[in-house]
Design a protein around this motif. Structure first.
Motif, mmCIF file in Angstrom:
data_model
loop_
_atom_site.group_PDB
_atom_site.id
_atom_site.type_symbol
_atom_site.label_atom_id
_atom_site.label_comp_id
_atom_site.label_asym_id
_atom_site.label_seq_id
_atom_site.Cartn_x
_atom_site.Cartn_y
_atom_site.Cartn_z
ATOM 1 N N UNK A 66 7.614 -63.289 14.167
ATOM 2 C CA UNK A 66 7.859 -62.028 14.991
ATOM 3 C C UNK A 66 8.760 -62.233 15.736
ATOM 4 N N UNK A 67 8.034 -63.181 16.730
ATOM 5 C CA UNK A 67 9.123 -63.603 17.453
ATOM 6 C C UNK A 67 10.119 -64.554 17.341
ATOM 7 N N UNK A 68 10.647 -64.948 16.014
ATOM 8 C CA UNK A 68 11.389 -66.011 15.597
ATOM 9 C C UNK A 68 12.234 -65.140 15.244
ATOM 10 N N UNK A 69 12.074 -64.315 14.286
ATOM 11 C CA UNK A 69 12.616 -63.404 13.743
ATOM 12 C C UNK A 69 13.505 -63.012 14.959
ATOM 13 N N UNK A 70 12.456 -62.211 15.370
ATOM 14 C CA UNK A 70 13.308 -61.456 16.708
ATOM 15 C C UNK A 70 14.774 -61.763 17.477
ATOM 16 N N UNK A 71 14.256 -63.059 18.033
ATOM 17 C CA UNK A 71 15.292 -63.989 18.593
ATOM 18 C C UNK A 71 15.942 -64.402 17.427
#
Length: 88
Positions: A66-71
């Motif tokens: 989730x963090x990777x996709x968001x960033x």
């Protein structure tokens, strides 16, 4: 390969490292809430049960994704705002 994709590559690498740091911190805090312990188990922790290790791995994987996709998505949108093209 488009010039925008080539120009975005170093930005993407920096964003990837940044997202890893954010995800790591988020996972550590989340694990403290879940188990009340300071350290999440590693797969090779002999004294930890399978269930605890697999739950920790699943939570960590979800947070990192989730963090990777968001960033990455935010970086791509910022690039389009600055350059007018989508890095792809």
């Amino acid at each position: 390969m488009k010039a925008s994709a080539i120009a975005y590559r170093p930005v993407g690498l920096a964003l990837g490292a940044f997202s890893g740091m954010i995800a790591s911190t988020a996972f550590k805090q989340t694990w403290k809430l879940i188990e009340g312990e300071g350290d999440a188990p590693d797969a090779t922790d002999e004294d930890r049960p399978w269930r605890q290790i697999l739950i920790a791995a699943a939570v960590q994987g979800a947070i990192f994704a989730v963090v990777k996709a968001t960033v990455e998505r935010s970086g791509a949108q910022a690039t389009r705002r600055l350059t007018g093209t989508w890095p792809g």
